[in-house]
Write a protein that holds these residues in place. Sequence first.
Motif, PDB file in Angstrom:
ATOM      1  N   ILE A  98       0.848  -1.192   0.000  1.00  0.00           N
ATOM      2  CA  ILE A  98       0.000   0.000   0.000  1.00  0.00           C
ATOM      3  C   ILE A  98       0.886   1.245   0.000  1.00  0.00           C
ATOM      4  O   ILE A  98       1.815   1.344   0.800  1.00  0.00           O
ATOM      5  CB  ILE A  98      -0.926   0.030   1.226  1.00  0.00           C
ATOM      6  N   SER A  99       0.604   2.163  -0.870  1.00  0.00           N
ATOM      7  CA  SER A  99       1.275   3.462  -0.839  1.00  0.00           C
ATOM      8  C   SER A  99       0.422   4.416  -0.015  1.00  0.00           C
ATOM      9  O   SER A  99      -0.674   4.801  -0.438  1.00  0.00           O
ATOM     10  CB  SER A  99       1.444   4.028  -2.248  1.00  0.00           C
ATOM     11  N   PRO A 100       0.891   4.816   1.185  1.00  0.00           N
ATOM     12  CA  PRO A 100       0.080   5.692   2.033  1.00  0.00           C
ATOM     13  C   PRO A 100      -0.146   7.062   1.421  1.00  0.00           C
ATOM     14  O   PRO A 100      -1.107   7.746   1.781  1.00  0.00           O
ATOM     15  CB  PRO A 100       0.884   5.782   3.336  1.00  0.00           C
ATOM     16  N   GLY A 101       0.709   7.485   0.502  1.00  0.00           N
ATOM     17  CA  GLY A 101       0.509   8.775  -0.141  1.00  0.00           C
ATOM     18  C   GLY A 101      -0.425   8.677  -1.316  1.00  0.00           C
ATOM     19  O   GLY A 101      -1.540   9.217  -1.311  1.00  0.00           O
ATOM     20  N   THR A 102      -0.020   7.941  -2.329  1.00  0.00           N
ATOM     21  CA  THR A 102      -0.790   7.853  -3.570  1.00  0.00           C
ATOM     22  C   THR A 102      -2.169   7.234  -3.352  1.00  0.00           C
ATOM     23  O   THR A 102      -3.190   7.760  -3.809  1.00  0.00           O
ATOM     24  CB  THR A 102      -0.026   7.030  -4.616  1.00  0.00           C
ATOM     25  N   GLU A 103      -2.223   6.106  -2.646  1.00  0.00           N
ATOM     26  CA  GLU A 103      -3.500   5.406  -2.534  1.00  0.00           C
ATOM     27  C   GLU A 103      -4.461   6.090  -1.565  1.00  0.00           C
ATOM     28  O   GLU A 103      -5.681   6.056  -1.775  1.00  0.00           O
ATOM     29  CB  GLU A 103      -3.261   3.952  -2.150  1.00  0.00           C
ATOM     30  N   LEU A 104      -3.954   6.727  -0.520  1.00  0.00           N
ATOM     31  CA  LEU A 104      -4.859   7.486   0.346  1.00  0.00           C
ATOM     32  C   LEU A 104      -5.408   8.703  -0.390  1.00  0.00           C
ATOM     33  O   LEU A 104      -6.553   9.112  -0.166  1.00  0.00           O
ATOM     34  CB  LEU A 104      -4.143   7.897   1.629  1.00  0.00           C
ATOM     35  N   ALA A 105      -4.594   9.269  -1.274  1.00  0.00           N
ATOM     36  CA  ALA A 105      -5.100  10.371  -2.100  1.00  0.00           C
ATOM     37  C   ALA A 105      -6.205   9.871  -3.018  1.00  0.00           C
ATOM     38  O   ALA A 105      -7.245  10.535  -3.198  1.00  0.00           O
ATOM     39  CB  ALA A 105      -3.963  10.978  -2.913  1.00  0.00           C
ATOM     40  N   MET A 106      -6.029   8.684  -3.597  1.00  0.00           N
ATOM     41  CA  MET A 106      -7.063   8.094  -4.439  1.00  0.00           C
ATOM     42  C   MET A 106      -8.346   7.856  -3.661  1.00  0.00           C
ATOM     43  O   MET A 106      -9.451   8.077  -4.160  1.00  0.00           O
ATOM     44  CB  MET A 106      -6.569   6.766  -5.014  1.00  0.00           C
ATOM     45  N   LEU A 107      -8.191   7.418  -2.408  1.00  0.00           N
ATOM     46  CA  LEU A 107      -9.354   7.073  -1.589  1.00  0.00           C
ATOM     47  C   LEU A 107     -10.224   8.285  -1.270  1.00  0.00           C
ATOM     48  O   LEU A 107     -11.415   8.140  -1.003  1.00  0.00           O
ATOM     49  CB  LEU A 107      -8.888   6.381  -0.307  1.00  0.00           C
ATOM     50  N   THR A 108      -9.660   9.476  -1.315  1.00  0.00           N
ATOM     51  CA  THR A 108     -10.461  10.675  -1.055  1.00  0.00           C
ATOM     52  C   THR A 108     -11.485  10.921  -2.158  1.00  0.00           C
ATOM     53  O   THR A 108     -12.464  11.641  -1.952  1.00  0.00           O
ATOM     54  CB  THR A 108      -9.572  11.924  -0.934  1.00  0.00           C
ATOM     55  N   GLY A 109     -11.224  10.337  -3.347  1.00  0.00           N
ATOM     56  CA  GLY A 109     -12.122  10.573  -4.474  1.00  0.00           C
ATOM     57  C   GLY A 109     -11.898  11.904  -5.164  1.00  0.00           C
ATOM     58  O   GLY A 109     -12.651  12.275  -6.071  1.00  0.00           O
ATOM     59  N   LYS A 110     -10.835  12.614  -4.783  1.00  0.00           N
ATOM     60  CA  LYS A 110     -10.580  13.944  -5.338  1.00  0.00           C
ATOM     61  C   LYS A 110      -9.555  13.945  -6.462  1.00  0.00           C
ATOM     62  O   LYS A 110      -9.285  14.985  -7.053  1.00  0.00           O
ATOM     63  CB  LYS A 110     -10.114  14.882  -4.222  1.00  0.00           C
ATOM     64  N   GLU A 111      -8.985  12.760  -6.751  1.00  0.00           N
ATOM     65  CA  GLU A 111      -7.980  12.685  -7.805  1.00  0.00           C
ATOM     66  C   GLU A 111      -8.669  12.456  -9.153  1.00  0.00           C
ATOM     67  O   GLU A 111      -9.347  11.449  -9.346  1.00  0.00           O
ATOM     68  CB  GLU A 111      -6.998  11.545  -7.520  1.00  0.00           C
ATOM     69  N   GLU A 112      -8.478  13.377 -10.092  1.00  0.00           N
ATOM     70  CA  GLU A 112      -9.136  13.288 -11.392  1.00  0.00           C
ATOM     71  C   GLU A 112      -8.734  12.030 -12.157  1.00  0.00           C
ATOM     72  O   GLU A 112      -9.514  11.492 -12.934  1.00  0.00           O
ATOM     73  CB  GLU A 112      -8.812  14.538 -12.228  1.00  0.00           C
ATOM     74  N   TRP A 113      -7.513  11.566 -11.953  1.00  0.00           N
ATOM     75  CA  TRP A 113      -7.005  10.418 -12.698  1.00  0.00           C
ATOM     76  C   TRP A 113      -7.419   9.085 -12.072  1.00  0.00           C
ATOM     77  O   TRP A 113      -7.128   8.031 -12.626  1.00  0.00           O
ATOM     78  CB  TRP A 113      -5.477  10.487 -12.778  1.00  0.00           C
ATOM     79  N   ALA A 114      -8.089   9.130 -10.920  1.00  0.00           N
ATOM     80  CA  ALA A 114      -8.461   7.897 -10.212  1.00  0.00           C
ATOM     81  C   ALA A 114      -9.949   7.945  -9.873  1.00  0.00           C
ATOM     82  O   ALA A 114     -10.351   8.205  -8.741  1.00  0.00           O
ATOM     83  CB  ALA A 114      -7.626   7.733  -8.943  1.00  0.00           C
ATOM     84  N   LYS A 115     -10.766   7.702 -10.884  1.00  0.00           N
ATOM     85  CA  LYS A 115     -12.208   7.758 -10.696  1.00  0.00           C
ATOM     86  C   LYS A 115     -12.703   6.536  -9.916  1.00  0.00           C
ATOM     87  O   LYS A 115     -12.380   5.394 -10.256  1.00  0.00           O
ATOM     88  CB  LYS A 115     -12.919   7.815 -12.054  1.00  0.00           C
ATOM     89  N   LEU A 116     -13.469   6.766  -8.870  1.00  0.00           N
ATOM     90  CA  LEU A 116     -14.052   5.683  -8.079  1.00  0.00           C
ATOM     91  C   LEU A 116     -15.363   5.219  -8.727  1.00  0.00           C
ATOM     92  O   LEU A 116     -16.059   6.009  -9.357  1.00  0.00           O
ATOM     93  CB  LEU A 116     -14.306   6.170  -6.656  1.00  0.00           C
TER      94      LEU A 116
END
Length: 237
Positions: free
Chosen positions: A40-58
């Motif tokens: 797990i990447s605590p930086g990249t993947e926690l950023a993805m989990l916020t749902g605010k990353e345009e490149w990582a659509k949930l």
Amino acid sequence: MENTKVMFVSPLQVETVKENYTLKKLNENEIVVQLIYSLISPGTELAMLTGKEEWAKLPLCPGYASVSKVMETGEGVKDLQPGDIVFHYGQHSKYQVVNTNELCIQVPENLDLKWVPFTRMATVAFTSVRVSEIEIGDFVSVTGLGLVGNLAAQLARLQGATVIGVDLSKERIRTAEACSVDYTIDGGVEDTKQRISMLTKGAGVSTHIEATGVPAVGVDSLKWIAKLGEIIFLAIN
């Protein structure tokens, strides 16, 4: 086959999903792998989990780095065969298809497999050394002794520097000391500038690596960087 994977279903909501996995016909450079360990990447993947990353659509199945066993290979795959162990950038999914034209490396024998996925975090940390001007005998400070900062501190030491690690977490400080970081400072208790000034005989550090991701910490570190020294931002939130 039954597949198990981690899903980010919505902001700050994680679920473990089980599903039937049907193997599709592989393209010539693809392989099917069975996951052994993923990181797990605590930086990249926690950023993805916020749902605010345009490149990582949930919703999505995240992933960062994995070590897996090859189950089946496409016709164009010549260097791998079923049973081989590979390091790759993959998802938190028991079964997945990997394109061998992308990063996919056979793991050397007798290597403890649980450490293999950390390779990717080491490459992130290695950026700080590659872009720096660290020379043998320099003093280097690192703020943030989490995984990336700890690895950056170790790499700077291997580059020939005397390394000073700074953090607020006593557990991270103990880990850094166990990893042979030369000096550690508890930033919540000690005067960091004063201690670094003492260690460097008033000169300050020639290179500072900021790995907390908090811009204000980088600003604070300017107080103990030597004249014409450099600061490297290894993480930004």
